[in-house]
Design an enzyme around this catalytic site. Structure first.
Site, mmCIF file in Angstrom:
data_model
loop_
_atom_site.group_PDB
_atom_site.id
_atom_site.type_symbol
_atom_site.label_atom_id
_atom_site.label_comp_id
_atom_site.label_asym_id
_atom_site.label_seq_id
_atom_site.Cartn_x
_atom_site.Cartn_y
_atom_site.Cartn_z
ATOM 1 N N LYS A 11 0.798 -1.262 0.154
ATOM 2 C CA LYS A 11 0.003 0.014 -0.031
ATOM 3 C C LYS A 11 0.790 1.409 -0.005
ATOM 4 O O LYS A 11 2.134 1.243 0.452
ATOM 5 C CB LYS A 11 -0.938 0.055 1.356
ATOM 6 C CG LYS A 11 -2.119 -1.172 1.160
ATOM 7 C CD LYS A 11 -2.797 -1.084 2.223
ATOM 8 C CE LYS A 11 -4.010 -2.250 2.106
ATOM 9 N NZ LYS A 11 -5.113 -2.103 3.438
ATOM 10 N N TYR A 51 -12.103 -2.702 -4.299
ATOM 11 C CA TYR A 51 -12.702 -3.056 -2.864
ATOM 12 C C TYR A 51 -14.269 -2.797 -3.076
ATOM 13 O O TYR A 51 -14.942 -2.485 -1.829
ATOM 14 C CB TYR A 51 -12.153 -1.765 -1.926
ATOM 15 C CG TYR A 51 -10.969 -2.023 -1.457
ATOM 16 C CD1 TYR A 51 -10.534 -2.991 -0.569
ATOM 17 C CD2 TYR A 51 -9.950 -1.036 -1.816
ATOM 18 C CE1 TYR A 51 -9.326 -3.301 -0.201
ATOM 19 C CE2 TYR A 51 -8.607 -1.478 -1.537
ATOM 20 C CZ TYR A 51 -8.396 -2.272 -0.546
ATOM 21 O OH TYR A 51 -7.028 -2.688 -0.018
ATOM 22 N N ASN A 114 -2.051 0.486 6.646
ATOM 23 C CA ASN A 114 -1.569 -0.963 7.030
ATOM 24 C C ASN A 114 -0.717 -1.836 6.215
ATOM 25 O O ASN A 114 -0.588 -3.035 6.290
ATOM 26 C CB ASN A 114 -2.681 -1.442 7.668
ATOM 27 C CG ASN A 114 -3.667 -2.271 6.793
ATOM 28 O OD1 ASN A 114 -3.775 -1.624 5.592
ATOM 29 N ND2 ASN A 114 -4.656 -2.923 7.135
ATOM 30 N N HIS A 117 -2.102 -5.503 1.233
ATOM 31 C CA HIS A 117 -3.259 -6.059 1.146
ATOM 32 C C HIS A 117 -2.962 -7.461 0.752
ATOM 33 O O HIS A 117 -2.144 -7.919 0.167
ATOM 34 C CB HIS A 117 -4.280 -5.382 0.024
ATOM 35 C CG HIS A 117 -5.342 -6.440 -0.501
ATOM 36 N ND1 HIS A 117 -6.480 -6.195 0.281
ATOM 37 C CD2 HIS A 117 -5.205 -7.210 -1.603
ATOM 38 C CE1 HIS A 117 -7.007 -7.423 -0.611
ATOM 39 N NE2 HIS A 117 -6.506 -8.072 -1.654
ATOM 40 N N GLU A 128 -9.247 -11.115 -7.596
ATOM 41 C CA GLU A 128 -8.452 -9.861 -7.757
ATOM 42 C C GLU A 128 -7.303 -9.956 -8.373
ATOM 43 O O GLU A 128 -6.803 -8.976 -9.270
ATOM 44 C CB GLU A 128 -7.979 -9.772 -6.064
ATOM 45 C CG GLU A 128 -9.095 -9.691 -5.070
ATOM 46 C CD GLU A 128 -8.528 -9.610 -3.711
ATOM 47 O OE1 GLU A 128 -9.617 -9.510 -2.797
ATOM 48 O OE2 GLU A 128 -7.444 -9.764 -3.391
HETATM 49 P P1 RTP Z 1 -6.691 -6.368 3.224
HETATM 50 O O1 RTP Z 1 -8.133 -6.727 2.491
HETATM 51 O O2 RTP Z 1 -6.380 -4.749 2.932
HETATM 52 O O3 RTP Z 1 -5.678 -7.465 3.060
HETATM 53 O O4 RTP Z 1 -6.982 -6.291 4.866
HETATM 54 P P2 RTP Z 1 -7.913 -7.174 5.761
HETATM 55 O O5 RTP Z 1 -8.548 -8.282 4.876
HETATM 56 O O6 RTP Z 1 -7.269 -7.650 6.878
HETATM 57 O O7 RTP Z 1 -9.045 -6.025 6.162
HETATM 58 P P3 RTP Z 1 -10.499 -5.999 5.511
HETATM 59 O O8 RTP Z 1 -11.434 -6.467 6.442
HETATM 60 O O9 RTP Z 1 -10.542 -6.862 4.096
HETATM 61 O O10 RTP Z 1 -10.594 -4.532 5.240
HETATM 62 C C1 RTP Z 1 -9.825 -3.772 4.035
HETATM 63 C C2 RTP Z 1 -9.057 -2.726 4.688
HETATM 64 O O11 RTP Z 1 -10.023 -1.799 4.971
HETATM 65 C C3 RTP Z 1 -9.271 -1.152 6.202
HETATM 66 N N1 RTP Z 1 -9.982 -1.240 7.453
HETATM 67 N N2 RTP Z 1 -10.581 -0.310 8.140
HETATM 68 N N3 RTP Z 1 -11.513 1.186 10.187
HETATM 69 C C4 RTP Z 1 -11.991 -0.004 10.378
HETATM 70 O O12 RTP Z 1 -12.521 -0.536 10.944
HETATM 71 C C5 RTP Z 1 -11.236 -0.804 9.126
HETATM 72 N N4 RTP Z 1 -11.732 -1.898 8.793
HETATM 73 C C6 RTP Z 1 -10.854 -2.372 7.454
HETATM 74 C C7 RTP Z 1 -8.121 -1.769 6.657
HETATM 75 O O13 RTP Z 1 -6.950 -0.920 5.777
HETATM 76 C C8 RTP Z 1 -8.214 -3.115 5.734
HETATM 77 O O14 RTP Z 1 -6.935 -3.435 5.335
HETATM 78 MG MG MG Z 2 -9.554 -7.919 3.067
#
Ligand code: RTP
Ligand code: MG
Length: 141
Positions: A11, A51, A114, A117, A128
């Protein structure tokens, strides 16, 4: 165990910190091979499309704003159990909760910034990967 592919994005925060190479080394040391890569500065429509599953979530706008704030490095990783292996290397979404030694614990600043991804299932990985790469531009072993 099956050889899988997964989509990885470094990112804007991690690209700005100049740690692409350090993150790639972690992939390689874990047995994941980079079989396609492109550096891109996504526009809003591209990030929103990627997304789309999160469209209804309260963090969607912040997520898209962040993802278009600078260039990202997008790659396809291939290897045994690649989806889960990559998720383990990344660590928890919130870097405060990420295990020591994970990419997010070491390089991420916040739940928005963070660092990385990773696809969360083989099925989503296929979608994806196809979003960013034509099959002819993926160079499998
Ligand atoms: P990613 O998709 O980026 O690999 O991350 P992830 O599966 O761990 O998280 P996901 O639930 O898919 O959420 C995608 C991205 O959205 C942001 N996020 N912000 N503020 C919040 O509560 C929140 N929750 C998620 C994060 O940057 C996350 O990587
Ligand atoms: Mg995710």
């Amino acid at each position: 165990m099956a050889v899988e592919r997964t989509l990885s994005i470094i990112k804007p925060d991690a690209v700005a910190k100049n740690v692409i190479g350090q993150i790639y080394t972690r992939f390689e040391n874990a047995g994941l091979k980079i079989v396609a890569a492109q550096m891109r500065h996504l526009n809003r429509a591209e990030a929103e499309g990627f997304y789309a599953v999160h469209k209804a979530r309260p963090f969607f706008k912040d997520l898209v704003d962040f993802m278009i704030s600078g260039p990202v490095m997008i790659q396809v990783l291939e290897g045994e159990n690649a989806v889960l292996k990559h998720r383990d290397l990344m660590g928890a979404t919130d870097p405060k909760k990420a295990d020591k030694g994970t990419i997010r614990a070491d390089f991420a600043d916040s739940i928005d910034a963070n660092a990385v991804h990773g696809s969360d299932s083989a099925e989503n990985a296929a979608t994806e990967i196809a979003y960013f790469f034509a099959t002819k531009n993926i160079h499998s072993r």
